[in-house]
Design a protein around this motif. Sequence first.
Motif, PDB file in Angstrom:
ATOM      1  N   LEU A   1      -2.577  -3.880   5.915  1.00 47.29           N
ATOM      2  CA  LEU A   1      -1.692  -3.317   4.890  1.00 47.29           C
ATOM      3  C   LEU A   1      -0.996  -4.425   4.120  1.00 47.29           C
ATOM      4  O   LEU A   1      -0.632  -4.259   2.952  1.00 47.29           O
ATOM      5  CB  LEU A   1      -0.638  -2.400   5.530  1.00 47.29           C
TER       6      LEU A   1
ATOM      7  N   GLU B   1      -1.692   6.453   0.833  1.00 51.73           N
ATOM      8  CA  GLU B   1      -2.922   5.727   1.155  1.00 51.73           C
ATOM      9  C   GLU B   1      -2.886   5.189   2.589  1.00 51.73           C
ATOM     10  O   GLU B   1      -3.923   5.125   3.262  1.00 51.73           O
ATOM     11  CB  GLU B   1      -3.142   4.571   0.177  1.00 51.73           C
ATOM     12  N   VAL B   2      -1.710   4.825   3.066  1.00 52.29           N
ATOM     13  CA  VAL B   2      -1.579   4.390   4.465  1.00 52.29           C
ATOM     14  C   VAL B   2      -2.061   5.504   5.397  1.00 52.29           C
ATOM     15  O   VAL B   2      -2.798   5.265   6.355  1.00 52.29           O
ATOM     16  CB  VAL B   2      -0.116   4.014   4.790  1.00 52.29           C
TER      17      VAL B   2
ATOM     18  N   GLY C   1      -8.438   4.788   0.554  1.00 49.46           N
ATOM     19  CA  GLY C   1      -7.862   4.495   1.862  1.00 49.46           C
ATOM     20  C   GLY C   1      -8.714   5.052   2.990  1.00 49.46           C
ATOM     21  O   GLY C   1      -8.982   4.365   3.989  1.00 49.46           O
TER      22      GLY C   1
ATOM     23  N   GLN D   1      -6.388   6.757  -4.689  1.00 52.74           N
ATOM     24  CA  GLN D   1      -5.914   5.851  -3.640  1.00 52.74           C
ATOM     25  C   GLN D   1      -6.128   6.449  -2.249  1.00 52.74           C
ATOM     26  O   GLN D   1      -6.482   5.732  -1.303  1.00 52.74           O
ATOM     27  CB  GLN D   1      -4.437   5.536  -3.861  1.00 52.74           C
ATOM     28  N   GLU D   2      -5.928   7.761  -2.128  1.00 55.50           N
ATOM     29  CA  GLU D   2      -6.155   8.410  -0.826  1.00 55.50           C
ATOM     30  C   GLU D   2      -7.623   8.317  -0.420  1.00 55.50           C
ATOM     31  O   GLU D   2      -7.935   8.037   0.752  1.00 55.50           O
ATOM     32  CB  GLU D   2      -5.713   9.877  -0.887  1.00 55.50           C
TER      33      GLU D   2
ATOM     34  N   ARG E   1      -5.885   5.716   5.276  1.00 54.58           N
ATOM     35  CA  ARG E   1      -6.488   4.533   5.918  1.00 54.58           C
ATOM     36  C   ARG E   1      -6.459   4.703   7.437  1.00 54.58           C
ATOM     37  O   ARG E   1      -7.447   4.435   8.123  1.00 54.58           O
ATOM     38  CB  ARG E   1      -5.709   3.261   5.553  1.00 54.58           C
TER      39      ARG E   1
ATOM     40  N   GLU F   1     -11.942   3.040   3.290  1.00 56.10           N
ATOM     41  CA  GLU F   1     -11.661   1.708   3.833  1.00 56.10           C
ATOM     42  C   GLU F   1     -11.424   1.765   5.339  1.00 56.10           C
ATOM     43  O   GLU F   1     -11.931   0.941   6.095  1.00 56.10           O
ATOM     44  CB  GLU F   1     -10.445   1.099   3.133  1.00 56.10           C
TER      45      GLU F   1
ATOM     46  N   VAL G   1       0.852  -1.198   0.000  1.00 56.72           N
ATOM     47  CA  VAL G   1       0.000   0.000   0.000  1.00 56.72           C
ATOM     48  C   VAL G   1       0.884   1.242   0.000  1.00 56.72           C
ATOM     49  O   VAL G   1       1.762   1.372   0.854  1.00 56.72           O
ATOM     50  CB  VAL G   1      -0.929   0.019   1.244  1.00 56.72           C
TER      51      VAL G   1
END
Length: 214
Positions: free
Chosen positions: A53, A28-29, A119, A115-116, A32, A122, A24
């Motif tokens: 992850l 994005e981490v 994340g 992706q952000e 999340r 999610e 990931v």
Amino acid sequence: MKKATKGPSIKTAQALLAKHECPVPFHEVRTRFLGNIATPAISASPLQIIKDLWGGELPPFDSIEEVNELLDTLVQGLWNDLTRHQKRSQPFRLTRPSTEPTAVDLGQYGLVRLQELDGFIEGLFNGEDVIDLPERAHEAVDRLAEMRAMMAGICELVSHAPDADDAAKLGTTFSHLRELTRIMETEINEAVSSCTRARRQMIEGILTEKPTVH
């Protein structure tokens, strides 16, 4: 007075995630984690979202020291740093990728934003398909979903015309994306604030509840 001890730096977190081949991307981490910090789900835990992850299990380690190093960096460092964005006075900001007027940078910009947003959602939903959100947070999620679709459309468009480097048109598109980024940040911060407020009220309600007399 003792000087406050700072947790591991962002660069340390990025380096460790790269070392352990986290699939990931770091931007994005961050989202999340932020979504999971804000989630109303009682079952949320930093350890589980860290495991997620890597698909649900921590990566292989050579020693217990490596395990502790990763968890300390991600929880005491990155996670704890992101909790400050629960305050309106310290709003969250998305990553700022390169915005040179090229199709490649446009595609990358759209992908990072997509992706952000994925994340954040999610993390907020904490593995559930449906979650009970405060009204303002629900509105924010709907708006973020609309903007996520726009980012997916940009990625799709660039994939079909990767060499379309019309600087003037691309410059205008980037200008629109910067404005959309500000809207995304507003909606993310509204969702976080709304969930934080609702959770605080729920906890206060539990603490002030009078015990039943038998």
